[in-house]
Each structure stands twice: as structure tokens, then as C-alpha cells.
Design an enzyme around this catalytic site. Structure first.
Site, mmCIF file in Angstrom:
data_model
loop_
_atom_site.group_PDB
_atom_site.id
_atom_site.type_symbol
_atom_site.label_atom_id
_atom_site.label_comp_id
_atom_site.label_asym_id
_atom_site.label_seq_id
_atom_site.Cartn_x
_atom_site.Cartn_y
_atom_site.Cartn_z
ATOM 1 N N TYR A 55 -22.832 -26.234 28.068
ATOM 2 C CA TYR A 55 -23.027 -24.792 28.202
ATOM 3 C C TYR A 55 -21.954 -24.083 27.388
ATOM 4 O O TYR A 55 -20.757 -24.279 27.632
ATOM 5 C CB TYR A 55 -22.896 -24.371 29.664
ATOM 6 C CG TYR A 55 -24.066 -24.738 30.547
ATOM 7 C CD1 TYR A 55 -24.998 -23.772 30.924
ATOM 8 C CD2 TYR A 55 -24.244 -26.032 31.019
ATOM 9 C CE1 TYR A 55 -26.064 -24.082 31.748
ATOM 10 C CE2 TYR A 55 -25.302 -26.358 31.842
ATOM 11 C CZ TYR A 55 -26.216 -25.383 32.205
ATOM 12 O OH TYR A 55 -27.272 -25.704 33.014
ATOM 13 N N HIS B 223 -32.105 -25.114 25.467
ATOM 14 C CA HIS B 223 -32.972 -25.157 26.641
ATOM 15 C C HIS B 223 -33.046 -23.826 27.359
ATOM 16 O O HIS B 223 -34.063 -23.506 27.959
ATOM 17 C CB HIS B 223 -32.522 -26.232 27.625
ATOM 18 C CG HIS B 223 -33.610 -26.613 28.568
ATOM 19 N ND1 HIS B 223 -33.857 -25.919 29.737
ATOM 20 C CD2 HIS B 223 -34.537 -27.593 28.507
ATOM 21 C CE1 HIS B 223 -34.879 -26.469 30.356
ATOM 22 N NE2 HIS B 223 -35.314 -27.479 29.643
ATOM 23 N N HIS B 224 -31.987 -23.063 27.357
ATOM 24 C CA HIS B 224 -32.094 -21.721 27.899
ATOM 25 C C HIS B 224 -30.987 -20.830 27.367
ATOM 26 O O HIS B 224 -29.955 -21.300 26.888
ATOM 27 C CB HIS B 224 -32.089 -21.719 29.440
ATOM 28 C CG HIS B 224 -30.716 -21.678 30.049
ATOM 29 N ND1 HIS B 224 -30.085 -22.788 30.518
ATOM 30 C CD2 HIS B 224 -29.854 -20.649 30.260
ATOM 31 C CE1 HIS B 224 -28.891 -22.453 31.008
ATOM 32 N NE2 HIS B 224 -28.725 -21.163 30.859
ATOM 33 N N HIS C 63 -27.499 -22.942 27.066
ATOM 34 C CA HIS C 63 -27.527 -24.312 27.583
ATOM 35 C C HIS C 63 -28.123 -25.214 26.501
ATOM 36 O O HIS C 63 -29.291 -25.078 26.141
ATOM 37 C CB HIS C 63 -28.383 -24.384 28.849
ATOM 38 C CG HIS C 63 -28.600 -25.774 29.351
ATOM 39 N ND1 HIS C 63 -29.632 -26.094 30.200
ATOM 40 C CD2 HIS C 63 -27.921 -26.939 29.137
ATOM 41 C CE1 HIS C 63 -29.587 -27.383 30.477
ATOM 42 N NE2 HIS C 63 -28.560 -27.906 29.828
ATOM 43 N N HIS D 266 -36.836 -20.921 39.453
ATOM 44 C CA HIS D 266 -36.091 -21.925 38.702
ATOM 45 C C HIS D 266 -35.564 -23.070 39.555
ATOM 46 O O HIS D 266 -34.911 -22.861 40.568
ATOM 47 C CB HIS D 266 -34.904 -21.275 38.002
ATOM 48 C CG HIS D 266 -34.008 -22.271 37.326
ATOM 49 N ND1 HIS D 266 -34.438 -23.063 36.295
ATOM 50 C CD2 HIS D 266 -32.727 -22.624 37.549
ATOM 51 C CE1 HIS D 266 -33.453 -23.852 35.904
ATOM 52 N NE2 HIS D 266 -32.403 -23.615 36.658
ATOM 53 N N HIS E 18 -34.469 -27.562 38.544
ATOM 54 C CA HIS E 18 -34.306 -28.497 37.430
ATOM 55 C C HIS E 18 -35.362 -29.597 37.511
ATOM 56 O O HIS E 18 -36.457 -29.371 38.022
ATOM 57 C CB HIS E 18 -32.886 -29.053 37.433
ATOM 58 C CG HIS E 18 -31.876 -28.079 36.895
ATOM 59 N ND1 HIS E 18 -30.524 -28.336 36.838
ATOM 60 C CD2 HIS E 18 -32.018 -26.825 36.384
ATOM 61 C CE1 HIS E 18 -29.876 -27.316 36.323
ATOM 62 N NE2 HIS E 18 -30.770 -26.375 36.043
ATOM 63 N N MET F 13 -30.903 -26.826 41.121
ATOM 64 C CA MET F 13 -30.747 -25.425 41.490
ATOM 65 C C MET F 13 -31.994 -24.990 42.252
ATOM 66 O O MET F 13 -33.035 -25.646 42.190
ATOM 67 C CB MET F 13 -30.574 -24.548 40.249
ATOM 68 C CG MET F 13 -29.318 -24.785 39.455
ATOM 69 S SD MET F 13 -29.212 -23.623 38.067
ATOM 70 C CE MET F 13 -27.648 -24.113 37.336
#
Length: 572
Positions: free
Chosen positions: A199, A229-230, A294, A374, A376, A449
Site C-alpha cells: 500500500y 487493485h484499488h 493498493h 467490501h 477480501h 475486511m
């Protein structure tokens, strides 16, 4: 921090300070001349969709769905206001001739008016139906057809007809206000480390603006689609006054935790509803922001350079409300464990809005138009329940087939009100059957998460409303005296269906710390317990026998016979 598709969604295409009907948030003109306008909204939980068709005519109007854009196989309604009053029928077409009246009238007329040269027809129908003559409404683009006449003599429509393809359940229009511009917030030639998960955070000041503007659209700018990824953009508190670039979650984040926008793999560009926009300039012009990216680099490729980020489109044509994002769910913190070999393990995070006044002077209800869900890799389902006065009143949003590689905003279909004193319970379902060790709460894609990002208006200076189990209560309930003895119990326990269920019940029954944080990072923490979330069953497909004209006995008979003959046939 969070692996999400970014969080902004357009609900209409008008640019005045429109008064939104919360039940009809979407709007499109079906014809180039703007003589035919369709508004709609829906509730996927209850299984109904609502339409309002406005046509510039004093004659009959028709609207429907077509497999290929023509009349053959079309599912239509025809209505109008004639000398003898209003008329409205559910029909189906076999070809280029007058559509036949359905035996089952599954479209319900709510209102039909004619004035000032316009006919307005408001009606609803099930999203799905038992009727073989009705086309189911899906989350894929559908061909909508319309036609109208200048009188109430329903004859050939000549050129007063048309077709337009729309995705009614996943509507995503694109607007271009006359006064518009954009700016980018991106990484700057960042060399991605050769790590599986990394991150990176960049704190910077947004471009300088004078008077207040509204951001209406945000697009991802992705340079390395196989690595990014984000993206998450946070607004920083006023105490942050210097730029910084460093690895995230290492103490260098500056307390920037108010989510402004997010994007995740599988997502695209999203826009705000017509009545709201994200404010920049004016009294929010001097804030710093933190861009978090990320990078998911499973092959640990070295030397890759990245300039990914977000593009913000803004306009000086202000909308009625400022919009905002509220993070809810389970706090991402150490100490939360999901056992291995679990077929269906639930975690919960709760927001109790009754405590928002503890961190804000002028709180108010939230008008929610979209939700980002959200988890994972182990996540399989996410639900957000809404409670009022101790009773569950709704499922605010749900994804029963969650896909980590395709995360997007959940369109509520209508604006929903979350009142102060309501509770929001985020439930995440995980499957860890293929894992031999614990899955811990955390930031890695192999951690977990359980979050829901609530998009709402009018904006409040609020960043988070989350919860976390009282670990002291958890340790005590499991017979541990401290964290070390609890870990010893967890690692020496044989995990099977029985022990997993026992652990699940313990987590659900203990006290939870509920935390509310405002934009200045002022927090209030208190204890509470989790309510029981009940799954609201989808509405059964409704046949035409369910009408007001039927007596109770005939209704029961019809349901018994028609359910078997129509619904089972449709299912097969």
C-alpha cells in the site's frame, strides 16, 4: 486500505436544482427530440420496479420491452386518458399488429393524467413475473420500446415510435455540463516494490479553486491494470499541512481517514445523482488529501513504474446538496480471527447513528443513494441491515454472490432514508474451507475486511461509524485470562462445524465497541450489542390473479393452482 470499486454513482441526467423523487431517481429521454421521458426506480429486495412515462401527447401512449427491439415478442403496456376516463392494459405482441391483452395483468397502474399537452402514466410491475407473456427485467441492458398517438384511437403509430437500450437495474449515464473541467490526482513515477501486497500513500494538496464547485464524475486512471487493485482518496484534517509520500499504515498517514472516493478492480467511472455533488473549493478548498494505492503483485515483479490515480470532473453549476461517504462495518484492527475450515462464517460491524450527535453539533438524517460493499478473498456474501426502534425495517443493500475481482457500487434503485437513531448492521459471510490457518482482520488480500461505504446527502463532517468486539469480553467468554492465553486456546482448538458455530455464537453475544469519528478525527466510543439480522425473502413472482377484484376464497384458490402451473413452468 480498502479494496473497492470507487464510490460515486449518477442517478439522473438533469443539471438544474431538481427536486428528486426518492422513488424515481433515474431519468432518460427515450427519443432524440425529448418528447418521451422515462423515470424509474426499483427495490430488488421487494422485487418491484416503478415507472413514470411522460409523453408530449394528448393521445394514447405505449411502453415496453422487446427481445430484439421490434414488436415481435414484446411485453408492453398501453394507456391514456380518453373521453370516458383513463384506460391501461398489460399486453404482448406477436408481430406488427395490435398487441393482445395478457390474461394476467401484472402491471399495476398508480396514476394516469393528461394536461398541457402531456400524458403522464405511473405504474409498477414485478422485476420478475410468473407470466409467460411478460419479459423478466435483468441486470443486463434491455431494449425499451415506446410508441404514441395524437388521439385515443389506438391505431398505427407511424413514426411516433422508437427503441432505446438501457440497463435499468445498473443504470450508468454520462453527462457533460456546459461549464466543466477536470483535474487528476495520481502517483508520480512510483516504482512498485517487488512485494505481493503493498500500500503506497501520497499526501498532497488538491488544485486551488476559488468559489465552491461540485465534482460530478470520477474516473480511474490506471496505468498497470495487472498491479493496481484499488485506489482510495481520503480528505485530511486541517492539521495536515505538508505533502508526504510513504508506505501506508506505517504511521505516516497523517490521520487522513475521511473517505472521498474509491475505485477497485472491475469498476469503472461513476457519477453523483442530479441533486448532489462532491464539494471542492470554497470552505473545503485548503484541505490536503491522501491517495492510497493498493498494489497486488503476486509475481513480485520488480522495476515496474506506475502513475495511476483518479480523474475528477467538476462544474461551477452547483447542485442542491453536498454529498459524502460514510464508512461503516467492522473496524480493521488486530485481534479479529476467522477460523479455518468454515463453510459459512459471519462477521458483523454495526453503526449506531444515535451516537452521531456526540461528535457533530448539527447532525441530520442520511439520504442514501448507493452503497459499496467490501470483503477480501474469503468473502462470499455481504448484507447491510437497517434497524429502527429495535426492529429490522429493511435490507439496505445486499450482494448474495460477492466477487472479489468485480467490486462495484450497489445501486439502491431508490433513495433510502437512514434516520438518526437507526442502526446499520453490516454482515459478511466467509468461506475458509480451503484454509488451514486463521484468517485475520487486516489489509492484505489474504486478510479480511467487512465494510460498507454509504453514499449519501446532505453531507456531514463525518468519516466513520464502525464497531469491533470487546476483546476482554471475548477472552473471558472463552475462558482466557489475557490475549496470550486466548491465542493458545484458539491455536490448540480443533476447528469443526461444532466449534466454529460455538465461536460464532460467542462473537455475536458479547459486547461490541461502537465508534463514531468525525472529519476532525474526534471520536466517541461506547458499548452495545448486535441485533439479529433476518434475511428478507424475495417477493414471490406475482400472477395476474392477485388483483383487488378477487375475493379471498378465489385468491387462495388461484394462488394454489396458478403457483404450480405458471411458476413451476417458468422455473423449468
Amino acid at each position: 486500505m480498502v479494496t473497492l470499486s470507487f464510490v460515486l454513482l449518477l442517478l439522473s441526467v438533469q443539471w438544474s436544482w431538481a427536486q428528486e423523487d426518492p422513488l424515481l431517481p433515474f431519468s432518460e429521454h427515450l427519443d432524440p427530440e425529448h418528447k418521451v421521458r422515462l423515470k424509474w426506480g426499483f427495490d430488488e429486495i421487494q422485487g418491484f420496479i416503478l415507472f413514470e412515462l411522460t409523453v408530449n401527447t394528448n393521445g394514447w401512449v405505449g411502453f415496453g420491452f422487446s427481445p430484439k427491439g421490434g414488436m415481435t415478442g414484446a411485453d408492453v403496456v398501453i394507456g391514456g386518458v380518453g373521453p370516458g376516463g383513463s384506460y391501461f392494459t398489460d399486453r404482448h405482441a406477436g408481430g406488427n399488429s395490435m398487441p393482445s391483452v395478457d390474461e394476467q395483468q401484472n402491471y399495476k397502474l398508480l396514476s394516469l393524467t393528461e394536461s398541457d399537452g402531456k400524458t403522464v402514466m405511473k405504474f409498477q410491475r414485478p422485476i420478475d413475473s410468473c407470466d409467460k407473456d411478460d419479459l423478466p427485467i435483468t441486470d443486463l441492458p434491455m431494449k425499451l420500446i415506446y410508441a404514441y398517438g395524437q388521439t385515443d384511437d389506438i391505431t398505427y403509430h407511424s413514426s411516433q415510435r422508437g427503441t432505446k437500450e438501457l440497463n435499468l437495474l445498473k443504470y450508468m449515464p454520462h453527462v457533460n455540463p456546459s461549464n466543466r473541467s477536470f483535474f487528476d490526482i495520481t502517483m508520480d513515477n512510483f516504482i512498485v516494490p517487488a512485494k505481493h501486497t503493498y500500500y503506497h500513500c501520497k499526501i498532497l494538496k488538491a488544485p486551488t479553486f476559488g468559489p465552491k464547485q461540485h465534482i460530478y464524475r470520477i474516473e480511474p486512471v490506471i496505468e498497470n491494470v495487472d498491479l493496481v487493485h484499488h485506489l482510495v482518496l481520503f480528505r485530511c484534517p486541517p492539521t495536515v499541512t505538508e505533502p508526504l509520500e510513504a508506505e501506508c499504515h506505517t504511521g505516516a498517514d497523517g490521520g487522513c481517514i475521511e473517505v472521498v472516493a474509491v475505485w477497485g478492480v472491475g469498476g469503472g467511472a461513476f457519477e453523483f445523482p442530479e441533486v448532489a455533488g462532491l464539494p471542492i473549493g470554497g470552505n473545503v478548498g485548503n484541505f490536503f488529501y491522501r491517495l492510497e494505492v493498493h498494489y497486488n503483485n503476486p509475481h513480485k515483479s520488480a522495476g515496474r513504474v506506475d502513475n495511476s490515480g483518479l480523474r475528477f470532473y467538476y462544474t461551477s453549476e452547483l447542485r442542491q446538496h453536498d454529498a459524502a461517504v460514510l464508512m461503516t462495518g467492522l473496524l480493521v484492527a488486530p485481534g479479529y480471527a476467522i477460523p479455518p475450515k468454515a463453510k459459512s462464517f459471519h462477521t458483523y460491524g454495526m453503526c449506531d447513528t444515535a451516537n452521531i450527535p456526540k461528535v457533530l453539533e448539527t447532525p441530520h438524517d442520511l439520504q442514501v443513494f448507493s452503497v459499496m460493499l467490501h470483503t477480501h478473498l474469503a468473502g462470499r456474501k455481504v448484507r447491510v441491515g437497517q434497524f429502527r426502534g429495535g426492529e429490522q425495517i429493511d435490507i439496505l443493500a445486499a450482494d448474495e454472490s460477492y466477487d472479489f475481482e468485480y467490486q462495484e457500487a450497489t445501486n439502491l434503485g431508490k433513495t433510502k432514508t437512514v434516520k438518526l437513531d437507526d442502526k446499520l448492521l453490516v454482515e459478511c459471510t466467509y468461506n475458509t474451507e480451503n484454509r488451514d490457518s486463521f484468517t485475520w482482520g487486516g489489509y492484505s488480500t489474504t486478510d479480511e475486511m467487512c465494510l460498507a461505504f454509504i453514499l449519501y446527502y446532505p453531507a456531514m463532517k463525518l468519516s466513520g461509524c464502525v464497531s469491533f468486539p470487546d476483546l476482554t469480553s471475548l477472552h473471558s467468554a472463552m475462558g482466557a485470562t489475557d490475549a496470550n492465553s486466548w491465542l493458545n486456546i484458539m491455536f490448540t482448538k480443533t476447528w469443526n462445524d461444532m466449534t466454529i458455530n460455538e465461536y460464532q455464537k460467542t462473537l455475536n453475544s458479547i459486547d461490541q465497541f461502537i465508534i463514531v469519528v468525525n472529519s476532525l478525527n474526534k471520536a466517541s466510543s461506547f458499548k452495545g450489542t448486535l441485533p439479529d439480522l433476518k434475511v428478507i425473502p424475495p417477493a414471490p413472482c406475482i400472477s395476474g390473479c392477485v388483483t383487488k377484484s378477487l375475493a379471498v376464497l378465489s385468491l387462495l384458490t388461484c394462488l394454489a393452482v396458478q403457483w404450480a402451473s405458471f411458476c413451476n413452468t417458468n422455473a423449468n
